[in-house]
Scaffold this active site. Structure first.
Site, PDB file in Angstrom:
ATOM      1  CE  LYS A 101      -2.326  -1.162   3.525  1.00 37.01           C
ATOM      2  NZ  LYS A 101      -1.578  -2.377   3.730  1.00 37.01           N
ATOM      3  CB  CYS A 190     -10.690   2.382  14.930  1.00 41.23           C
ATOM      4  SG  CYS A 190      -9.162   1.783  14.426  1.00 41.23           S
ATOM      5  CG  MET A 191      -7.381   3.287  17.393  1.00 45.74           C
ATOM      6  SD  MET A 191      -6.774   1.593  17.331  1.00 45.74           S
ATOM      7  CE  MET A 191      -5.536   1.410  18.969  1.00 45.74           C
ATOM      8  CG  MET A 357      -9.310  -3.532  14.756  1.00 45.77           C
ATOM      9  SD  MET A 357     -10.055  -2.298  15.626  1.00 45.77           S
ATOM     10  CE  MET A 357      -8.698  -1.565  16.120  1.00 45.77           C
ATOM     11  N   GLY A 394      -4.597   1.589  14.453  1.00 43.20           N
ATOM     12  CA  GLY A 394      -5.025   1.204  13.146  1.00 43.20           C
ATOM     13  C   GLY A 394      -4.966   2.385  11.825  1.00 43.20           C
ATOM     14  CD  GLN A 395      -9.225   5.143  11.037  1.00 44.40           C
ATOM     15  OE1 GLN A 395      -9.735   6.033  10.038  1.00 44.40           O
ATOM     16  NE2 GLN A 395      -9.877   5.316  12.166  1.00 44.40           N
TER      17      GLN A 395
HETATM   18  N1  MGD Z   1     -17.229  -5.737   9.757  1.00 43.70           N
HETATM   19  C1  MGD Z   1     -16.040  -4.831  10.101  1.00 43.70           C
HETATM   20  N2  MGD Z   1     -16.406  -3.577   9.962  1.00 43.70           N
HETATM   21  C2  MGD Z   1     -15.468  -2.687  10.314  1.00 43.70           C
HETATM   22  C3  MGD Z   1     -14.131  -3.052  10.895  1.00 43.70           C
HETATM   23  C4  MGD Z   1     -13.961  -4.444  10.905  1.00 43.70           C
HETATM   24  O1  MGD Z   1     -12.764  -4.874  11.300  1.00 43.70           O
HETATM   25  N3  MGD Z   1     -14.761  -5.415  10.394  1.00 43.70           N
HETATM   26  N4  MGD Z   1     -13.430  -2.203  11.246  1.00 43.70           N
HETATM   27  C5  MGD Z   1     -13.885  -0.907  11.577  1.00 43.70           C
HETATM   28  C6  MGD Z   1     -12.715   0.218  11.715  1.00 43.70           C
HETATM   29  S1  MGD Z   1     -11.132  -0.320  12.985  1.00 43.70           S
HETATM   30  C7  MGD Z   1     -12.496   1.281  11.047  1.00 43.70           C
HETATM   31  S2  MGD Z   1     -11.103   2.494  11.219  1.00 43.70           S
HETATM   32  C8  MGD Z   1     -13.410   1.611   9.922  1.00 43.70           C
HETATM   33  C9  MGD Z   1     -13.207   2.255   8.838  1.00 43.70           C
HETATM   34  O2  MGD Z   1     -14.144   2.553   8.015  1.00 43.70           O
HETATM   35  P1  MGD Z   1     -14.211   3.912   6.981  1.00 43.70           P
HETATM   36  O3  MGD Z   1     -13.647   4.981   7.907  1.00 43.70           O
HETATM   37  O4  MGD Z   1     -15.699   4.129   6.763  1.00 43.70           O
HETATM   38  O5  MGD Z   1     -13.402   3.446   5.853  1.00 43.70           O
HETATM   39  P2  MGD Z   1     -12.560   4.132   4.921  1.00 43.70           P
HETATM   40  O6  MGD Z   1     -12.699   3.367   3.626  1.00 43.70           O
HETATM   41  O7  MGD Z   1     -11.139   4.511   5.426  1.00 43.70           O
HETATM   42  O8  MGD Z   1     -13.147   5.540   4.573  1.00 43.70           O
HETATM   43  C10 MGD Z   1     -12.710   6.787   4.283  1.00 43.70           C
HETATM   44  C11 MGD Z   1     -13.445   7.697   3.541  1.00 43.70           C
HETATM   45  O9  MGD Z   1     -12.514   8.983   3.207  1.00 43.70           O
HETATM   46  C12 MGD Z   1     -12.276   9.356   2.051  1.00 43.70           C
HETATM   47  N5  MGD Z   1     -11.023   9.852   1.936  1.00 43.70           N
HETATM   48  C13 MGD Z   1      -9.635   9.703   2.073  1.00 43.70           C
HETATM   49  N6  MGD Z   1      -8.900  10.391   2.163  1.00 43.70           N
HETATM   50  C14 MGD Z   1      -9.826  11.569   2.463  1.00 43.70           C
HETATM   51  C15 MGD Z   1      -9.519  13.081   2.822  1.00 43.70           C
HETATM   52  O10 MGD Z   1      -8.114  13.490   3.100  1.00 43.70           O
HETATM   53  N7  MGD Z   1     -10.551  13.705   3.046  1.00 43.70           N
HETATM   54  C16 MGD Z   1     -11.875  13.299   3.108  1.00 43.70           C
HETATM   55  N8  MGD Z   1     -13.011  14.236   3.232  1.00 43.70           N
HETATM   56  N9  MGD Z   1     -12.097  12.147   2.594  1.00 43.70           N
HETATM   57  C17 MGD Z   1     -10.942  11.360   2.340  1.00 43.70           C
HETATM   58  C18 MGD Z   1     -12.192   7.650   1.273  1.00 43.70           C
HETATM   59  O11 MGD Z   1     -12.479   7.883  -0.059  1.00 43.70           O
HETATM   60  C19 MGD Z   1     -13.193   7.055   2.073  1.00 43.70           C
HETATM   61  O12 MGD Z   1     -14.627   7.036   1.541  1.00 43.70           O
HETATM   62  O13 MGD Z   1     -14.392   0.473   9.835  1.00 43.70           O
HETATM   63  C20 MGD Z   1     -14.874  -0.178  10.619  1.00 43.70           C
HETATM   64  N10 MGD Z   1     -15.673  -1.142  10.394  1.00 43.70           N
HETATM   65  N1  MGD Z   2      -4.115  -4.093   4.805  1.00 48.64           N
HETATM   66  C1  MGD Z   2      -4.705  -3.140   5.632  1.00 48.64           C
HETATM   67  N2  MGD Z   2      -3.975  -2.847   6.693  1.00 48.64           N
HETATM   68  C2  MGD Z   2      -4.806  -2.062   7.761  1.00 48.64           C
HETATM   69  C3  MGD Z   2      -6.156  -1.561   7.496  1.00 48.64           C
HETATM   70  C4  MGD Z   2      -6.829  -2.253   6.179  1.00 48.64           C
HETATM   71  O1  MGD Z   2      -7.737  -1.891   5.878  1.00 48.64           O
HETATM   72  N3  MGD Z   2      -6.019  -2.842   5.472  1.00 48.64           N
HETATM   73  N4  MGD Z   2      -6.742  -0.953   8.409  1.00 48.64           N
HETATM   74  C5  MGD Z   2      -6.124  -0.341   9.434  1.00 48.64           C
HETATM   75  C6  MGD Z   2      -7.072  -0.081  10.751  1.00 48.64           C
HETATM   76  S1  MGD Z   2      -7.853   1.089  10.509  1.00 48.64           S
HETATM   77  C7  MGD Z   2      -6.889  -1.111  11.711  1.00 48.64           C
HETATM   78  S2  MGD Z   2      -8.130  -0.874  13.002  1.00 48.64           S
HETATM   79  C8  MGD Z   2      -6.060  -2.167  11.768  1.00 48.64           C
HETATM   80  C9  MGD Z   2      -6.652  -3.472  12.152  1.00 48.64           C
HETATM   81  O2  MGD Z   2      -5.634  -4.332  12.264  1.00 48.64           O
HETATM   82  P1  MGD Z   2      -5.958  -5.729  12.768  1.00 48.64           P
HETATM   83  O3  MGD Z   2      -6.489  -5.823  14.006  1.00 48.64           O
HETATM   84  O4  MGD Z   2      -4.703  -6.615  12.829  1.00 48.64           O
HETATM   85  O5  MGD Z   2      -6.875  -6.518  11.695  1.00 48.64           O
HETATM   86  P2  MGD Z   2      -8.426  -7.189  11.505  1.00 48.64           P
HETATM   87  O6  MGD Z   2      -8.088  -8.209  10.414  1.00 48.64           O
HETATM   88  O7  MGD Z   2      -9.360  -6.566  11.735  1.00 48.64           O
HETATM   89  O8  MGD Z   2      -8.143  -8.434  12.932  1.00 48.64           O
HETATM   90  C10 MGD Z   2      -7.164  -8.922  13.393  1.00 48.64           C
HETATM   91  C11 MGD Z   2      -7.401 -10.403  13.823  1.00 48.64           C
HETATM   92  O9  MGD Z   2      -8.090 -10.326  14.825  1.00 48.64           O
HETATM   93  C12 MGD Z   2      -8.740 -11.844  14.864  1.00 48.64           C
HETATM   94  N5  MGD Z   2      -9.762 -12.097  15.944  1.00 48.64           N
HETATM   95  C13 MGD Z   2     -11.131 -12.013  15.612  1.00 48.64           C
HETATM   96  N6  MGD Z   2     -11.617 -12.292  16.675  1.00 48.64           N
HETATM   97  C14 MGD Z   2     -10.879 -12.428  17.846  1.00 48.64           C
HETATM   98  C15 MGD Z   2     -10.768 -12.716  19.299  1.00 48.64           C
HETATM   99  O10 MGD Z   2     -12.026 -12.779  19.783  1.00 48.64           O
HETATM  100  N7  MGD Z   2      -9.683 -12.673  19.770  1.00 48.64           N
HETATM  101  C16 MGD Z   2      -8.666 -12.473  19.245  1.00 48.64           C
HETATM  102  N8  MGD Z   2      -7.407 -12.557  20.007  1.00 48.64           N
HETATM  103  N9  MGD Z   2      -8.600 -12.323  17.848  1.00 48.64           N
HETATM  104  C17 MGD Z   2      -9.640 -12.307  16.980  1.00 48.64           C
HETATM  105  C18 MGD Z   2      -9.065 -11.898  13.481  1.00 48.64           C
HETATM  106  O11 MGD Z   2      -8.857 -13.298  12.979  1.00 48.64           O
HETATM  107  C19 MGD Z   2      -7.911 -11.048  12.727  1.00 48.64           C
HETATM  108  O12 MGD Z   2      -6.940 -11.954  12.148  1.00 48.64           O
HETATM  109  O13 MGD Z   2      -5.395  -2.399  10.509  1.00 48.64           O
HETATM  110  C20 MGD Z   2      -4.836  -1.170   9.826  1.00 48.64           C
HETATM  111  N10 MGD Z   2      -4.040  -1.788   8.845  1.00 48.64           N
HETATM  112  S1  SF4 Z   3       2.424   2.854   6.845  1.00 48.77           S
HETATM  113 FE1  SF4 Z   3       1.326   0.899   6.815  1.00 48.77          FE
HETATM  114  S2  SF4 Z   3       0.326   0.816   5.012  1.00 48.77           S
HETATM  115 FE2  SF4 Z   3       1.795   2.570   4.591  1.00 48.77          FE
HETATM  116  S3  SF4 Z   3       3.739   1.439   4.005  1.00 48.77           S
HETATM  117 FE3  SF4 Z   3       3.940   1.490   6.246  1.00 48.77          FE
HETATM  118  S4  SF4 Z   3       3.113  -0.721   6.777  1.00 48.77           S
HETATM  119 FE4  SF4 Z   3       2.362  -0.186   4.486  1.00 48.77          FE
HETATM  120 MO    MO Z   4      -9.476   0.982  12.352  1.00 49.88          MO
END
Ligand code: MGD
Ligand code: MGD
Ligand code: SF4
Ligand code: MO
Length: 767
Positions: A101, A190-191, A357, A394-395
């Site tokens: 990425k 998220c956090m 997460m 995460g973010q």
């Molecule tokens: N089922 C399930 N759902 C989840 C999660 C999960 O683990 N499982 N994880 C949750 C978590 S941890 C997170 S963080 C959320 C993320 O969920 P979202 O925040 O809804 O996901 P993103 O795709 O990051 O959305 C960011 C948006 O901002 C836009 N964008 C990018 N850069 C900019 C900018 O600079 N300005 C503006 N205005 N827009 C911009 C992108 O095009 C995109 O539409 O999802 C949550 N939802």
């Molecule tokens: N490639 C990529 N990287 C990302 C993101 C992305 O969208 N794509 N998003 C970013 C963001 S906003 C976030 S929040 C992070 C999330 O980063 P992670 O939390 O590492 O990612 P997830 O895949 O949501 O979930 C992690 C793991 O939790 C495990 N899990 C599910 N249930 C349980 C449970 O009950 N207990 C335990 N111990 N484990 C469980 C799942 O099997 C999964 O492998 O990643 C960040 N980095």
């Molecule tokens: S900040 Fe995260 S997504 Fe970007 S290069 Fe480093 S590990 Fe990859």
């Molecule tokens: Mo997140």
């Protein structure tokens, strides 16, 4: 054209592009040529980048990756007003490495479907409008709602991907200007549980340690985190440690045998949502095996259960029922594995826990966070190089942008809360508004905010840099709410699932088309420079907020009007708190590759380990620690019971669904779904164990329907023994295969973070 249709269109294009390669073939193809800039589980994938014709660069600028909370430093090459190249920054903590990425940061600016002009919904259709028309309409609707229904009838729903200056300004505008605490955002999804954990244990938010701890740890306890895919460059640093010190022991707790778990020396594939029992059993073992640090217990710890004070003796009684044998049944792993995890954790010279997460997104997310911190505190695995609990953010800016600025419904800047009169008064004075302006009433947390929209209590909402119509749990319900309200969506792309529901769409500038500060997992504040102009009429989110303030009559309050001015105001405000980073001036941000707070003076180098006298400038005395976030200097060990699942399996819903991510895609795929390089990678699959598949008569590649008590979504079955029988997994990346129709919006009672990581489902072949 909708987000789903857009996805279909890309899939068609993608097939041509990837020459029909499967993901595995693509990864193998990328892995065959050596490269240095790009690592991760696909070491050497830089070939993908290098094979493309690269235009010669006029100038390189230092910046930070747009994506995850690892916050890798990158060098950005510009020519003729365009970003033409990126490479890992050798002098940043990532030492030149980037994951896929990171490598694709250039391409994100130049994909299809950038939002170019404001749009206003007229006769049911989104139609092009001028900025003046759009901002006039927004100001009128917000003003009408505030005047008729009061300030709590409007809301802001932001993001951990906004710059600090943007979240700070939105927070100030709504809380100190309009007078409502309805300021929320995706960090709640998220956090929030990590933040609630830190605050209730240490009295202050944010991790204690730093990335350098990775280079000194002998045992890694990675729990609920798939670092190899979600924080790949940090994961590579862990593997470096293991390569240089082969005795390094990696424990992974994850119900799936993820790319991360495949490197583990010990993998506990526990049943989802049973971490509290596991951690209690580890504490039981610490006591049994004599690993409790009595100096910690005597001098630095206090014990609590709910509102009641407890003692160490109470803790011993409490965990007595969490024997490894009993917990083995609860967690679905062996007692021997639990004992070994406890032994390795406690006996290593330095243990570092990393989690994301898998812990946070549970209805016991705060409890799980508190307990993983307790594992460190009870064994004294804390405050030394390599010994620390360390939540991964995460973010790219959920920490600095949202948690530190207090841009959440219950919070105010630097750890203050809206329910404290003292905290409100301090912020009113610092912001120069009359006493009483900041409401004492907490705003709506994320799920409650959309419920309030559904009821009609929140009439207008500004959604900025997030895509809730895809990312919220039980999403169909919350989409109905969004349709009801006057919804303004600022996004860099259109269509998204959320822009399609909007009354007004504002085109936003993206990373490097605007300037601002990000903060990554180790409390490092670093600058992303503006290098190119945004396309069309797109504007920075900060500019949008400043104009909104002017039009609503709060222009004098929002007197800092550009990224530098806002930063200078914000860093000076931090001096009035124990989150002091007033020494991080804008000039230092421009010069250095980020700085870790606390950083209370302009000559301070930044802090790696908090609460340690001699390291943390705010820590006093000569003891091992000064836990200055707590009134008595003692941090809290919380006693928690393992609870029953909130969405239990039954004959009608016999399987458990968990959700997450893959390496190549980012969240709702509004960005990565449009990158040509990733077009072959479709996160449309449902992982299912072959045993379950056989029982259900499901074959590899077959279309299946996942049904929960709330809704259903379609997927393609992927049979794999990397998942436990009884469990299925899907990502939330795809709008077309929308798992959040099925997920549960029940949330943790303390953090209010929803339980994305487990719900009961039924799987059927699609008929
Ligand atoms: N089922 C399930 N759902 C989840 C999660 C999960 O683990 N499982 N994880 C949750 C978590 S941890 C997170 S963080 C959320 C993320 O969920 P979202 O925040 O809804 O996901 P993103 O795709 O990051 O959305 C960011 C948006 O901002 C836009 N964008 C990018 N850069 C900019 C900018 O600079 N300005 C503006 N205005 N827009 C911009 C992108 O095009 C995109 O539409 O999802 C949550 N939802
Ligand atoms: N490639 C990529 N990287 C990302 C993101 C992305 O969208 N794509 N998003 C970013 C963001 S906003 C976030 S929040 C992070 C999330 O980063 P992670 O939390 O590492 O990612 P997830 O895949 O949501 O979930 C992690 C793991 O939790 C495990 N899990 C599910 N249930 C349980 C449970 O009950 N207990 C335990 N111990 N484990 C469980 C799942 O099997 C999964 O492998 O990643 C960040 N980095
Ligand atoms: S900040 Fe995260 S997504 Fe970007 S290069 Fe480093 S590990 Fe990859
Ligand atoms: Mo997140």
């Amino acid at each position: 054209m909708g987000g789903v249709e857009a996805e279909e269109r890309y899939e068609v294009n993608h097939q041509q592009y990837q020459h029909g390669l499967t993901r595995r073939e693509l990864l193998r193809w990328m892995a065959t040529s050596a490269g240095v800039v790009c690592v991760g589980p696909l070491s050497g994938c830089s070939s993908l980048w290098e094979r493309q014709p690269v235009i010669p660069v006029e100038a390189w600028h230092k910046g930070v990756c747009r994506f995850c909370g690892t916050g890798c430093g990158i060098q950005i090459g510009v020519r003729g007003g365009r970003v033409v190249d990126v490479k890992g920054d050798e002098y940043a903590h990532n030492k030149g490495r980037l994951c896929i990425k990171g490598v694709l940061n250039r391409d994100i600016l130049y994909t299809q479907d950038r939002a170019l002009h404001p749009l206003i919904r007229r006769d049911g259709e989104l139609q092009q409008a001028t900025w003046d028309e759009a901002m006039t309409l927004i100001a009128r609707r917000f003003r009408e709602a505030i005047d008729r229904f009061g300030p709590h009838s409007v809301a802001f729903y932001g993001s951990g991907q906004l710059f600090t200056q943007e979240s700070y300004t939105a927070n100030k505008l709504f809380k100190a200007g309009i007078g409502t605490n309805n300021v929320e955002g995706n960090p709640r999804l998220c956090m929030a549980s990590a933040a609630a954990g830190y605050v209730s244990v240490f009295g202050m938010d944010e991790p204690l340690g730093c990335y350098e701890d990775i280079d000194a740890a002998d045992c890694f306890f990675v729990t609920g985190s798939n670092m190899a895919e979600c924080h790949p460059v940090l994961w590579e640093r862990i593997l470096d440690r293991k390569r240089s010190q082969p005795g390094t022991f990696i424990i992974v707790v994850d119900p799936r045998r993820t790319m991360t778990a495949r490197h583990a020396d010990l993998h506990l594939d526990i049943l989802p949502g049973t971490d509290v029992a596991l951690f209690n059993a580890m504490i039981y073992e610490f006591i049994l095996q004599g690993f409790v640090d009595t100096d910690m217990v005597e001098h630095y710890l206090t014990f609590r259960e709910g509102t009641r004070t407890r003692t160490y003796a109470d803790l011993r009684r409490h965990v007595a029922q969490y024997t490894p044998e009993r917990v083995a049944d609860i967690c679905g792993v062996s007692a021997r594995q639990i004992s070994e995890a406890a032994f390795r954790f406690a006996s290593s010279k330095a243990t570092m826990s990393l989690w994301t997460m898998g812990l946070n997104q549970q209805s016991q997310g705060t409890a799980a966070n508190r307990l993983v911190m307790a594992l460190h505190l009870l064994t004294g695995q804390i405050g030394q190089p390599g010994a620390t609990p360390f939540s991964l953010t995460g973010q790219p800016n959920a920490g600095g942008g949202v948690r530190d600025t207090g841009a959440l419904a219950h919070a105010l800047p630097n750890g203050r809360i809206v329910t404290s009169p003292k905290d409100r008064h301090e912020m009113e004075d610092l912001w120069g508004v009359p006493r009483g302006r900041i409401s004492a009433k907490p705003g709506y947390h994320a799920v409650a905010l959309f419920e309030a929209m559904e009821r009609g209590d929140v009439k207008c909402c500004l959604v900025m840099c997030t895509n809730p119509a895809q990312s919220l749990p039980n999403v169909e319900r919350h989409r109905r709410a969004m349709r009801k309200a006057f919804l303004v969506v600022a996004d860099a792309f259109h269509p998204t699932e959320t822009t399609q529901l909007a009354d007004v769409v504002l085109p936003a500038a993206l990373w490097t088309e605007k300037e601002g500060v990000f903060s990554q997992s180790e409390r490092r504040y670093h600058l992303v420079p503006k290098l190119v102009d945004p396309p069309g009429e797109a504007r920075s989110d900060l500019k949008i907020l400043v104009e909104m303030a002017d039009r609503l009559g709060y222009g004098a309050l929002i007197s800092a009007r550009n990224p530098r001015e806002v930063w200078e105001e914000w860093r000076q405000i931090s001096a009035h708190s124990k989150y002091d980073f007033s020494g991080i001036t804008y000039v230092r941000l421009q010069k250095e590759r980020g700085l870790l707070w606390p950083c209370p003076s302009e000559d301070h180098p930044g802090t790696c380990r908090r609460y340690v006298p001699g390291e943390d400038p705010l820590a006093r005395g000569k003891g091992r620690f000064d836990f200055y976030g707590r009134p008595n200097g003692r941090v809290v060990i919380w006693l928690h019971e393992q609870e029953q699942p909130k969405d239990p399996t039954t004959d009608a819903f016999p399987l458990v669904l968990t959700t997450g991510r893959v390496l190549e895609h980012w969240h709702t795929m509004t960005i990565t779904g449009r990158l040509e390089a990733l077009t072959g990678i479709h996160p449309n699959f449902l992982e299912i164990h072959p045993q379950d598949a056989a029982l259900l008569g499901i074959k590899e590649g077959e279309e299946v329907v996942v049904r929960s008590r709330r809704g259903q979504a379609d997927f393609i079955a992927r049979l794999t023994d990397t998942i436990r029988p009884g469990l299925v997994f899907a990502t939330f990346h795809s709008a077309r295969h929308l798992v959040n129709r099925a997920t549960n919006d029940v949330y943790d009672p303390f953090s209010k973070q929803p339980e994305y990581k487990l719900c009961a489902v039924l799987i059927d072949r699609k008929r």
